[in-house]
Design a protein around this motif. Structure first.
Motif, short mmCIF file in Angstrom:
data_model
loop_
_atom_site.label_atom_id
_atom_site.label_comp_id
_atom_site.label_asym_id
_atom_site.label_seq_id
_atom_site.Cartn_x
_atom_site.Cartn_y
_atom_site.Cartn_z
N LYS A 31 0.86 -1.19 0.00
CA LYS A 31 0.00 0.00 0.00
C LYS A 31 0.89 1.24 0.00
O LYS A 31 1.72 1.43 0.89
CB LYS A 31 -0.89 0.02 1.24
CG LYS A 31 -1.76 1.28 1.35
CD LYS A 31 -2.55 1.29 2.66
CE LYS A 31 -3.38 2.55 2.80
NZ LYS A 31 -4.11 2.59 4.10
N VAL A 32 0.75 2.05 -1.03
CA VAL A 32 1.54 3.28 -1.15
C VAL A 32 0.58 4.47 -1.01
O VAL A 32 -0.46 4.51 -1.67
CB VAL A 32 2.27 3.36 -2.50
CG1 VAL A 32 3.10 4.63 -2.59
CG2 VAL A 32 3.16 2.13 -2.70
N THR A 33 0.93 5.38 -0.14
CA THR A 33 0.10 6.55 0.15
C THR A 33 0.86 7.81 -0.18
O THR A 33 2.01 7.99 0.23
CB THR A 33 -0.30 6.57 1.64
OG1 THR A 33 -1.01 5.37 1.96
CG2 THR A 33 -1.17 7.77 1.95
N THR A 34 0.22 8.70 -0.94
CA THR A 34 0.86 9.98 -1.27
C THR A 34 -0.19 11.10 -1.27
O THR A 34 -1.33 10.88 -1.69
CB THR A 34 1.55 9.91 -2.65
OG1 THR A 34 2.26 11.12 -2.91
CG2 THR A 34 0.55 9.67 -3.77
N LEU A 81 -10.66 16.57 -4.52
CA LEU A 81 -10.08 15.69 -5.53
C LEU A 81 -8.90 16.41 -6.19
O LEU A 81 -8.74 17.62 -6.03
CB LEU A 81 -11.12 15.31 -6.57
CG LEU A 81 -12.27 14.41 -6.07
CD1 LEU A 81 -13.28 14.16 -7.19
CD2 LEU A 81 -11.74 13.09 -5.52
N PRO A 82 -8.05 15.69 -6.91
CA PRO A 82 -6.87 16.33 -7.51
C PRO A 82 -7.22 17.47 -8.45
O PRO A 82 -8.21 17.41 -9.19
CB PRO A 82 -6.20 15.17 -8.27
CG PRO A 82 -6.66 13.94 -7.55
CD PRO A 82 -8.06 14.24 -7.13
N VAL A 83 -6.41 18.51 -8.42
CA VAL A 83 -6.58 19.63 -9.34
C VAL A 83 -6.17 19.17 -10.74
O VAL A 83 -5.56 18.11 -10.93
CB VAL A 83 -5.75 20.85 -8.91
CG1 VAL A 83 -6.22 21.38 -7.57
CG2 VAL A 83 -4.25 20.50 -8.86
N GLN A 84 -6.48 20.02 -11.72
CA GLN A 84 -6.18 19.68 -13.11
C GLN A 84 -4.67 19.40 -13.28
O GLN A 84 -3.83 20.15 -12.80
CB GLN A 84 -6.61 20.82 -14.03
CG GLN A 84 -6.50 20.49 -15.51
CD GLN A 84 -7.09 21.59 -16.37
OE1 GLN A 84 -7.49 22.63 -15.88
NE2 GLN A 84 -7.14 21.34 -17.67
N LYS A 86 -10.09 13.05 -0.43
CA LYS A 86 -9.70 14.07 0.56
C LYS A 86 -8.19 14.30 0.60
O LYS A 86 -7.57 14.31 1.67
CB LYS A 86 -10.23 13.70 1.94
CG LYS A 86 -11.74 13.85 2.08
CD LYS A 86 -12.23 13.47 3.47
CE LYS A 86 -11.74 14.46 4.51
NZ LYS A 86 -12.36 14.16 5.85
N GLY A 87 -7.60 14.50 -0.57
CA GLY A 87 -6.18 14.88 -0.62
C GLY A 87 -5.20 13.73 -0.53
O GLY A 87 -3.99 13.96 -0.49
N ILE A 88 -5.69 12.49 -0.50
CA ILE A 88 -4.81 11.33 -0.35
C ILE A 88 -5.11 10.31 -1.46
O ILE A 88 -6.25 9.97 -1.71
CB ILE A 88 -4.99 10.65 1.02
CG1 ILE A 88 -4.59 11.60 2.14
CG2 ILE A 88 -4.17 9.37 1.10
CD1 ILE A 88 -3.12 11.98 2.15
N ARG A 89 -4.04 9.83 -2.09
CA ARG A 89 -4.15 8.72 -3.04
C ARG A 89 -3.46 7.49 -2.42
O ARG A 89 -2.30 7.54 -2.04
CB ARG A 89 -3.48 9.08 -4.36
CG ARG A 89 -3.07 7.91 -5.28
CD ARG A 89 -4.24 7.21 -5.94
NE ARG A 89 -5.03 8.06 -6.81
CZ ARG A 89 -4.75 8.28 -8.11
NH1 ARG A 89 -3.70 7.73 -8.66
NH2 ARG A 89 -5.56 9.04 -8.83
N ASN A 90 -4.23 6.41 -2.31
CA ASN A 90 -3.67 5.11 -1.91
C ASN A 90 -3.73 4.18 -3.12
O ASN A 90 -4.76 4.09 -3.77
CB ASN A 90 -4.50 4.48 -0.78
CG ASN A 90 -4.50 5.30 0.49
OD1 ASN A 90 -3.45 5.63 1.03
ND2 ASN A 90 -5.68 5.65 0.97
#
Length: 276
Positions: free
Chosen positions: A176-179, A189-192, A225-229
């Motif tokens: 599991k990688v979290t960034t 969600l992510p900006v353009q 909410k600002g996190i990608r797993n």
């Protein structure tokens, strides 16, 4: 397992033959699909070829002409719609280009006898066995869902082809990688442009593991909410940890944290599937 490409245009006339021909692009797509499913396409396989007509008067002439080219007669049968079908076969090796060129020849022969060449199928030369394939190859069957979590959208994307993966017990170590990412303040969600960067980051991870001969598969990811797993599965926990430790210490990539857990039941994947 057998791949079949039949147009099923019963009683097709020569007037619309060009519009119903199997294109090179369609054949290339079929070969890509086979290879993505681990089929060994560069070996001798049993290729079947089908002709159809409203009457079977000239089937014997077609079969005799193609017999001189190594084709073997299989059957003449009548479909539910009363059309007749001629089935021939030949054991051979094909790529997309050679199969397309053969199709062109078969269209020409069918036209000479005013019948329709309708397509082909392919299987194992041993008709009692399925097509041989590399069962470690996982096709890409991605599914996506957008659901609400904590009153904010959560994006889930994953490969559901693992339902048919026979090596889950071996590949039971989930990375599991979290960034964090730059997010839109309203949706979180992510900006353009950030989505592309996140995708490149995932690919960077997979490529680094592969380059170090660590077998791995991307399974699924969530964005919220600002996190990608994102989750990658491997059969080499020790080797994967060493590679990722080095990536973490290099500081050349965006900040991330990771953990590796052993999940022989694939409960993480099953939970993802439940949400999908």
């Amino acid at each position: 397992m057998m791949w079949t490409f039949l147009l099923a245009i019963f009683g097709c006339s020569n007037a619309n033959l060009e519009s119903t021909k199997i294109s090179l692009e369609e054949i290339e797509e079929m070969f890509s699909d086979m290879e993505a499913n681990g089929v060994y396409t560069d070996t001798t396989l049993l290729w079947g070829y089908f002709f159809t007509s409203n009457k079977k008067d000239d089937f014997e002439k077609v079969a005799n002409e193609l017999k001189n080219k190594g084709f073997e007669f299989v059957d003449i049968f009548q479909a539910d719609d009363k059309s007749y079908w001629l089935h021939l076969e030949r054991k051979e090796v094909h790529n997309a280009k050679s199969l397309y060129e053969l199709d062109e020849e078969l269209y020409e022969i069918a036209g000479k006898y005013k019948i329709t060449y309708d397509g082909f199928d392919v299987g194992n030369v041993d008709e009692n066995r399925p097509l041989e394939r590399d069962t470690y190859v996982v096709p890409e069957e991605f599914k996506t869902v957008d659901h609400q979590k904590d009153n904010f959208p959560c994006l889930l994307v994953g490969n559901t082809a693992f339902d048919r993966f026979p090596h889950k017990e071996e590949f039971c170590h989930f990375i599991k990688v979290t960034t964090p990412y730059n997010m839109d303040e309203e949706s979180m969600l992510p900006v353009q442009g950030e989505l592309d960067e996140l995708d490149k980051f995932e690919l960077f991870f997979e490529n680094n593991l592969t380059q170090k001969n660590i077998k791995n598969y991307f399974v699924f990811r969530d964005t919220h909410k600002g996190i990608r797993n994102f989750y990658i599965v491997t059969n080499d926990k020790v080797g994967a940890k060493e590679v990722i430790d080095n990536l973490s210490q290099s500081g050349e990539q965006r900040p991330f944290e990771f953990e590796i857990s052993t999940d022989k039941e694939w409960s993480l994947y099953n939970a993802f599937k439940g949400k999908i």
